[in-house]
Scaffold this motif. Structure first.
Motif, PDB file in Angstrom:
ATOM      1  N   SER A  35       8.657  69.606  83.596  1.00 37.97           N
ATOM      2  CA  SER A  35       8.093  70.454  82.540  1.00 37.97           C
ATOM      3  C   SER A  35       8.636  71.860  82.707  1.00 37.97           C
ATOM      4  O   SER A  35       8.842  72.335  83.834  1.00 37.97           O
ATOM      5  N   LEU A  36       8.865  72.510  81.593  1.00 42.99           N
ATOM      6  CA  LEU A  36       9.283  73.917  81.640  1.00 42.99           C
ATOM      7  C   LEU A  36       8.883  74.590  80.340  1.00 42.99           C
ATOM      8  O   LEU A  36       8.641  73.924  79.324  1.00 42.99           O
ATOM      9  N   ARG A  37       8.812  75.888  80.403  1.00 42.20           N
ATOM     10  CA  ARG A  37       8.445  76.651  79.206  1.00 42.20           C
ATOM     11  C   ARG A  37       9.380  77.837  79.092  1.00 42.20           C
ATOM     12  O   ARG A  37       9.639  78.531  80.067  1.00 42.20           O
ATOM     13  N   VAL A  38       9.914  78.040  77.901  1.00 46.59           N
ATOM     14  CA  VAL A  38      10.729  79.226  77.609  1.00 46.59           C
ATOM     15  C   VAL A  38      10.144  79.857  76.356  1.00 46.59           C
ATOM     16  O   VAL A  38      10.331  79.339  75.257  1.00 46.59           O
ATOM     17  N   GLY A  39       9.372  80.927  76.507  1.00 51.33           N
ATOM     18  CA  GLY A  39       8.690  81.530  75.365  1.00 51.33           C
ATOM     19  C   GLY A  39       7.718  80.536  74.769  1.00 51.33           C
ATOM     20  O   GLY A  39       6.878  79.970  75.475  1.00 51.33           O
ATOM     21  N   SER A  40       7.869  80.271  73.484  1.00 55.18           N
ATOM     22  CA  SER A  40       6.952  79.324  72.832  1.00 55.18           C
ATOM     23  C   SER A  40       7.469  77.886  72.912  1.00 55.18           C
ATOM     24  O   SER A  40       6.787  76.955  72.508  1.00 55.18           O
ATOM     25  N   PHE A  41       8.697  77.717  73.448  1.00 52.30           N
ATOM     26  CA  PHE A  41       9.280  76.370  73.530  1.00 52.30           C
ATOM     27  C   PHE A  41       8.910  75.731  74.866  1.00 52.30           C
ATOM     28  O   PHE A  41       8.889  76.399  75.901  1.00 52.30           O
ATOM     29  N   ALA A  42       8.626  74.419  74.832  1.00 59.11           N
ATOM     30  CA  ALA A  42       8.259  73.753  76.091  1.00 59.11           C
ATOM     31  C   ALA A  42       8.829  72.344  76.143  1.00 59.11           C
ATOM     32  O   ALA A  42       8.950  71.665  75.120  1.00 59.11           O
ATOM     33  N   LEU A  43       9.197  71.927  77.337  1.00 61.30           N
ATOM     34  CA  LEU A  43       9.488  70.524  77.609  1.00 61.30           C
ATOM     35  C   LEU A  43       8.370  70.040  78.520  1.00 61.30           C
ATOM     36  O   LEU A  43       7.956  70.760  79.430  1.00 61.30           O
ATOM     37  N   SER A  44       7.925  68.816  78.290  1.00 59.60           N
ATOM     38  CA  SER A  44       6.772  68.368  79.068  1.00 59.60           C
ATOM     39  C   SER A  44       6.968  66.924  79.527  1.00 59.60           C
ATOM     40  O   SER A  44       7.247  66.036  78.720  1.00 59.60           O
ATOM     41  N   GLY A  45       6.840  66.716  80.835  1.00 63.33           N
ATOM     42  CA  GLY A  45       6.882  65.362  81.401  1.00 63.33           C
ATOM     43  C   GLY A  45       8.173  64.619  81.133  1.00 63.33           C
ATOM     44  O   GLY A  45       8.159  63.408  80.898  1.00 63.33           O
ATOM     45  N   VAL A  46       9.297  65.321  81.179  1.00 66.44           N
ATOM     46  CA  VAL A  46      10.583  64.657  80.918  1.00 66.44           C
ATOM     47  C   VAL A  46      10.925  63.744  82.095  1.00 66.44           C
ATOM     48  O   VAL A  46      10.930  64.177  83.253  1.00 66.44           O
ATOM     49  N   THR A  47      11.189  62.491  81.792  1.00 64.99           N
ATOM     50  CA  THR A  47      11.476  61.516  82.843  1.00 64.99           C
ATOM     51  C   THR A  47      12.646  60.634  82.415  1.00 64.99           C
ATOM     52  O   THR A  47      12.653  60.113  81.303  1.00 64.99           O
ATOM     53  N   PHE A  48      13.628  60.516  83.276  1.00 59.61           N
ATOM     54  CA  PHE A  48      14.743  59.571  83.043  1.00 59.61           C
ATOM     55  C   PHE A  48      15.509  59.395  84.340  1.00 59.61           C
ATOM     56  O   PHE A  48      15.306  60.140  85.307  1.00 59.61           O
ATOM     57  N   GLU A  49      16.397  58.420  84.350  1.00 59.08           N
ATOM     58  CA  GLU A  49      17.191  58.169  85.545  1.00 59.08           C
ATOM     59  C   GLU A  49      18.601  57.750  85.136  1.00 59.08           C
ATOM     60  O   GLU A  49      18.779  57.002  84.177  1.00 59.08           O
ATOM     61  N   VAL A  50      19.569  58.250  85.864  1.00 57.47           N
ATOM     62  CA  VAL A  50      20.954  57.817  85.662  1.00 57.47           C
ATOM     63  C   VAL A  50      21.416  57.228  86.994  1.00 57.47           C
ATOM     64  O   VAL A  50      21.442  57.937  87.999  1.00 57.47           O
ATOM     65  N   PRO A  51      21.745  55.937  87.039  1.00 61.25           N
ATOM     66  CA  PRO A  51      22.099  55.333  88.325  1.00 61.25           C
ATOM     67  C   PRO A  51      23.464  55.810  88.820  1.00 61.25           C
ATOM     68  O   PRO A  51      24.230  56.396  88.049  1.00 61.25           O
ATOM     69  N   ASP A  52      23.765  55.534  90.071  1.00 62.74           N
ATOM     70  CA  ASP A  52      25.067  55.889  90.635  1.00 62.74           C
ATOM     71  C   ASP A  52      26.189  55.348  89.766  1.00 62.74           C
ATOM     72  O   ASP A  52      26.178  54.166  89.397  1.00 62.74           O
ATOM     73  N   GLY A  53      27.137  56.189  89.439  1.00 63.38           N
ATOM     74  CA  GLY A  53      28.276  55.761  88.635  1.00 63.38           C
ATOM     75  C   GLY A  53      27.957  55.639  87.162  1.00 63.38           C
ATOM     76  O   GLY A  53      28.816  55.272  86.365  1.00 63.38           O
ATOM     77  N   SER A 111       8.271  74.334  85.657  1.00 62.33           N
ATOM     78  CA  SER A 111       6.871  74.556  86.036  1.00 62.33           C
ATOM     79  C   SER A 111       6.298  73.358  86.767  1.00 62.33           C
ATOM     80  O   SER A 111       5.322  73.477  87.508  1.00 62.33           O
ATOM     81  N   ASP A 112       6.937  72.192  86.568  1.00 63.53           N
ATOM     82  CA  ASP A 112       6.406  70.998  87.225  1.00 63.53           C
ATOM     83  C   ASP A 112       7.477  69.911  87.233  1.00 63.53           C
ATOM     84  O   ASP A 112       8.425  69.955  86.455  1.00 63.53           O
ATOM     85  N   GLY A 113       7.284  68.927  88.119  1.00 64.71           N
ATOM     86  CA  GLY A 113       8.168  67.775  88.128  1.00 64.71           C
ATOM     87  C   GLY A 113       9.131  67.785  89.301  1.00 64.71           C
ATOM     88  O   GLY A 113       9.160  68.725  90.095  1.00 64.71           O
ATOM     89  N   ARG A 114       9.896  66.696  89.401  1.00 61.03           N
ATOM     90  CA  ARG A 114      10.860  66.592  90.495  1.00 61.03           C
ATOM     91  C   ARG A 114      12.218  66.170  89.964  1.00 61.03           C
ATOM     92  O   ARG A 114      12.326  65.455  88.958  1.00 61.03           O
ATOM     93  N   ILE A 115      13.232  66.632  90.664  1.00 61.31           N
ATOM     94  CA  ILE A 115      14.620  66.289  90.314  1.00 61.31           C
ATOM     95  C   ILE A 115      15.278  65.775  91.585  1.00 61.31           C
ATOM     96  O   ILE A 115      15.244  66.453  92.624  1.00 61.31           O
ATOM     97  N   GLU A 116      15.831  64.570  91.505  1.00 57.24           N
ATOM     98  CA  GLU A 116      16.532  64.017  92.670  1.00 57.24           C
ATOM     99  C   GLU A 116      17.989  63.808  92.324  1.00 57.24           C
ATOM    100  O   GLU A 116      18.320  63.308  91.247  1.00 57.24           O
ATOM    101  N   VAL A 117      18.854  64.209  93.248  1.00 55.77           N
ATOM    102  CA  VAL A 117      20.285  63.927  93.114  1.00 55.77           C
ATOM    103  C   VAL A 117      20.684  63.147  94.356  1.00 55.77           C
ATOM    104  O   VAL A 117      20.582  63.656  95.480  1.00 55.77           O
ATOM    105  N   GLY A 118      21.092  61.899  94.163  1.00 54.77           N
ATOM    106  CA  GLY A 118      21.477  61.067  95.312  1.00 54.77           C
ATOM    107  C   GLY A 118      20.358  60.940  96.319  1.00 54.77           C
ATOM    108  O   GLY A 118      20.573  61.155  97.522  1.00 54.77           O
ATOM    109  N   ASN A 119      19.145  60.632  95.852  1.00 54.25           N
ATOM    110  CA  ASN A 119      17.975  60.430  96.721  1.00 54.25           C
ATOM    111  C   ASN A 119      17.562  61.683  97.488  1.00 54.25           C
ATOM    112  O   ASN A 119      16.888  61.597  98.506  1.00 54.25           O
ATOM    113  N   ARG A 120      17.980  62.850  97.019  1.00 53.85           N
ATOM    114  CA  ARG A 120      17.602  64.109  97.674  1.00 53.85           C
ATOM    115  C   ARG A 120      16.894  64.968  96.642  1.00 53.85           C
ATOM    116  O   ARG A 120      17.419  65.161  95.540  1.00 53.85           O
ATOM    117  N   ARG A 121      15.700  65.441  96.985  1.00 49.36           N
ATOM    118  CA  ARG A 121      14.975  66.301  96.038  1.00 49.36           C
ATOM    119  C   ARG A 121      15.636  67.669  95.989  1.00 49.36           C
ATOM    120  O   ARG A 121      15.909  68.270  97.027  1.00 49.36           O
TER     121      ARG A 121
END
Lengths: 270, 223
Positions: free
Chosen positions: B8-26, B53-63
Motif C-alpha cells: 500500500s502507498l499513498r501519494v497525495g490523494s492517490f493510493a494503492l492498496s493491498g497490491v499483491t502479485f508474483e513473478v517467478p524466476d525467469g 505505507s504497508d506490505g512486503r516486497i521480496e526479490v529472490g526470497n529476500r525481503r
C-alpha cells in the motif's frame, strides 16, 4: 509567399533586430567605459603603476585572497545550493532570504556588520584565542567571502534545480548511495554551474571594496587590495594612477576568467 | 523471483492498496493499466524510490522493502532511459560495477559482455547526446543489467520509439531472456507489447492488481 508568411518574417526580423540592438547598446556602454579609461591614462602612468612595489603587492594579495574566498564560497555553495534545490525543510524560505542578505545589503554595511561582530564577546574571544582577523589578511578573505558566497549559492541552487532529480534516483538503483549518486552523477552534471559559480564568486571577491575597506582597512603592503588601491589613488588626487590600477584589475579579471571559461566549459557554454 | 504482498502507498490523494502479485524466476510480467492508475508509482515503490505505507516486497526470497534502492538488487529502466548526459556510454555501463568496487579488469570484461549482448559496442565512447531512441534504451538496459540484478523493472521503455525500432527491441528482449533467463516487470500501455513479451499480464485497476497468464502465449516455446 503568402501575406501572412511575409508578416511573420518581418515580425521575426523585428524581434531579432530589437534584441540585437539592446545587446549591442549594453556592449557599447561597457566598451565606451573601458575605452575612456584607457584613453585617459598615459602609457607612462601604466608603466609606473605596474612597477610600483605597493601595487604589485596589492595585486598579489588581491589574487590570493579572492582565490581563497572563491574556493571557500564554492565549498559552501555546492552543498547549500543542493539542499535548497532538492529538499523541503522547516525554515527553508527564511534561510533562502537570509542567503540573499549579502546581495541586498549595501557592501559598506556588510563591512560594518563584520567589524561589529568581532567586537562582541565571541568575536573578541576568537581573536584572542585563535587568530587575529580584523584589519588583517583574514578580514579581507572573510569580507570577500561573505558577499561572494551569496552569489555562488544562488548560482548553485539554480544549477541543481536544472538537473533532473531522477538521475540520482536511477543512480541509486544502480548501486550508488545518496552521497555517491551526488558525486558520481549530479556534481558531474553540475560542472558548468560549478565553474560559473566559482568564476562569479572570484570576480565578485576580486572587485569587493566596501566591506574590505571597513573591515580590513587599507594599510599599504598589508591589507591593501586592488580595489582599495584605486580608492587610495583617487583620494590622493592621482586620477591617472587610479585608472591605471583599474585597468590592471580589468586585465587580471579578463585573463583569469577567460582562461577558466576556455578550459572548463564546453564550446558555447556560459 | 519478485513477490509483492499487500503493498500500500499513498501519494497525495492517490493510493494503492493491498497490491499483491508474483513473478517467478525467469518470468516476464507486463503491468498494464489506464493512465494515472499508478503503474509508475508501483514500479518506483518496488525499486525503493517511493515510500510504502504497508506490505512486503521480496526479490529472490529476500525481503527488500526496507532496503535502500542500492541494496535491492533491482535494475531499473525508466521511461526515457534517464541517461547521464555528462557520461560516456562506457562510463554509464561501468558505473554500477565501479560503485561496487569490482576490479578494473572485470569491470571492462563485464561491461564488454553486456555491450555485445545489446549491440552497443560501437557507441561506447559516445555521450548520450545524438544517440537514437533505440540506442538510448539499449544503453539504459545495459546499465541496469550489468550488475546482474535479480529483477529488471522497465517503465514503458519503448513507448517513445518508432515501430521498426520497437519491433527490434522486442527481438532484443526475447534474445536477452534466452541468454540470461532474466526476471522482469515491464510496464506498458501497448497490448501488442504485452502479448509479444509477457508470460504474465498484470492489470492495475482501482488500486489493485489482477494477474493472469498471457492467453496468447505458448510458454513452452519461449523457454
Amino acid at each position: 509567399m503568402t501575406a501572412r508568411t511575409g508578416t511573420r518574417r518581418v515580425s521575426q526580423r523585428l524581434f531579432l533586430g530589437a534584441s540585437a540592438a539592446v545587446m549591442g547598446a549594453y556592449a557599447a556602454l561597457l566598451l565606451a567605459m573601458l575605452a575612456a579609461m584607457v584613453l585617459y591614462t598615459s602609457p607612462a602612468a601604466l608603466v609606473q603603476t605596474f612597477q610600483s612595489r605597493e601595487i604589485r603587492h596589492a595585486a598579489a594579495l588581491s589574487l590570493v585572497t579572492s582565490t581563497i574566498a572563491a574556493i571557500v564560497s564554492l565549498w559552501v555553495a555546492v552543498p547549500t545550493g543542493y539542499l535548497l534545490a532538492r529538499f523541503r525543510f522547516p525554515g527553508k524560505r527564511l534561510l533562502d532570504l537570509l542567503f540573499d542578505i549579502p546581495i541586498l545589503l549595501p557592501p559598506l554595511v556588510v563591512g560594518i556588520a563584520l567589524l561589529i561582530m568581532f567586537r562582541t564577546i565571541p568575536g573578541r574571544w576568537f581573536e584572542g584565542s585563535v587568530f587575529l582577523v580584523t584589519y588583517e589578511t583574514p578580514a579581507i578573505i572573510l569580507a570577500q567571502f561573505t558577499v561572494a558566497c551569496a552569489f555562488a549559492v544562488r548560482t548553485m541552487r539554480v544549477t541543481f534545480e536544472g538537473i533532473d532529480p531522477r538521475m540520482e534516483d536511477v543512480a541509486r538503483t544502480l548501486g550508488c548511495s545518496r552521497g555517491s549518486a551526488f558525486f558520481h552523477v549530479t556534481l558531474r552534471e553540475a560542472r558548468p554551474g560549478v565553474i560559473a559559480a566559482g568564476t562569479l564568486a572570484w570576480a565578485r571577491a576580486l572587485g569587493e571594496f566596501g566591506p574590505v575597506l571597513v573591515f580590513a582597512g587599507t594599510t599599504r603592503m598589508k591589507t591593501e587590495v586592488l580595489p582599495t588601491s584605486v580608492f587610495l589613488e583617487w583620494n590622493l588626487g592621482e586620477i591617472e594612477g587610479a585608472l591605471a590600477v583599474s585597468i590592471l584589475l580589468v586585465l587580471i579579471a579578463v585573463v583569469v576568467l577567460g582562461a577558466t571559461r576556455m578550459l572548463g566549459l564546453p564550446r558555447g557554454g556560459l | 523471483m519478485i513477490r509483492v504482498d499487500g503493498l500500500s502507498l499513498r501519494v497525495g490523494s492517490f493510493a494503492l492498496s493491498g497490491v499483491t502479485f508474483e513473478v517467478p524466476d525467469g518470468g516476464y510480467a507486463v503491468l498494464m493499466g489506464a493512465t494515472g492508475s499508478g503503474k509508475t508509482c508501483l514500479i518506483e515503490a518496488i525499486c525503493g524510490l517511493r515510500p510504502i505505507s504497508d506490505g512486503r516486497i521480496e526479490v529472490g526470497n529476500r525481503r527488500v522493502e526496507r532496503l535502500d534502492p542500492a541494496d535491492r538488487g533491482i535494475g531499473y529502466v525508466p521511461q526515457d532511459g534517464a541517461l547521464f548526459p555528462a557520461m560516456t556510454v562506457r562510463e554509464q555501463v561501468e558505473l554500477p560495477l565501479r560503485v561496487r568496487k569490482v576490479r578494473r579488469a572485470e569491470v571492462r570484461a563485464r561491461a564488454g559482455q553486456v555491450a555485445e549482448m545489446l549491440g552497443i559496442e560501437a557507441i561506447m565512447s559516445r555521450t548520450p547526446r545524438g544517440l537514437s531512441g533505440g540506442e538510448r534504451q539499449r544503453v539504459a538496459l545495459a546499465r541496469a543489467m550489468v550488475f546482474q540484478p535479480g529483477v529488471i523493472c522497465l517503465d514503458e521503455p519503448f513507448s517513445a520509439l518508432d515501430e521498426p525500432t520497437r519491433l527490434g527491441m522486442y527481438d532484443m528482449i526475447e534474445s536477452l531472456r534466452r541468454r540470461t533467463g532474466m526476471t522482469a516487470l515491464h510496464v506498458t500501455h501497448s497490448s501488442d507489447e504485452a502479448q509479444r513479451l509477457g508470460d504474465i499480464v498484470l492489470r492495475l485497476e482501482h488500486g489493485h492488481v489482477n494477474s493472469r497468464p498471457n492467453p496468447s502465449l505458448n510458454n513452452a516455446s519461449r523457454a
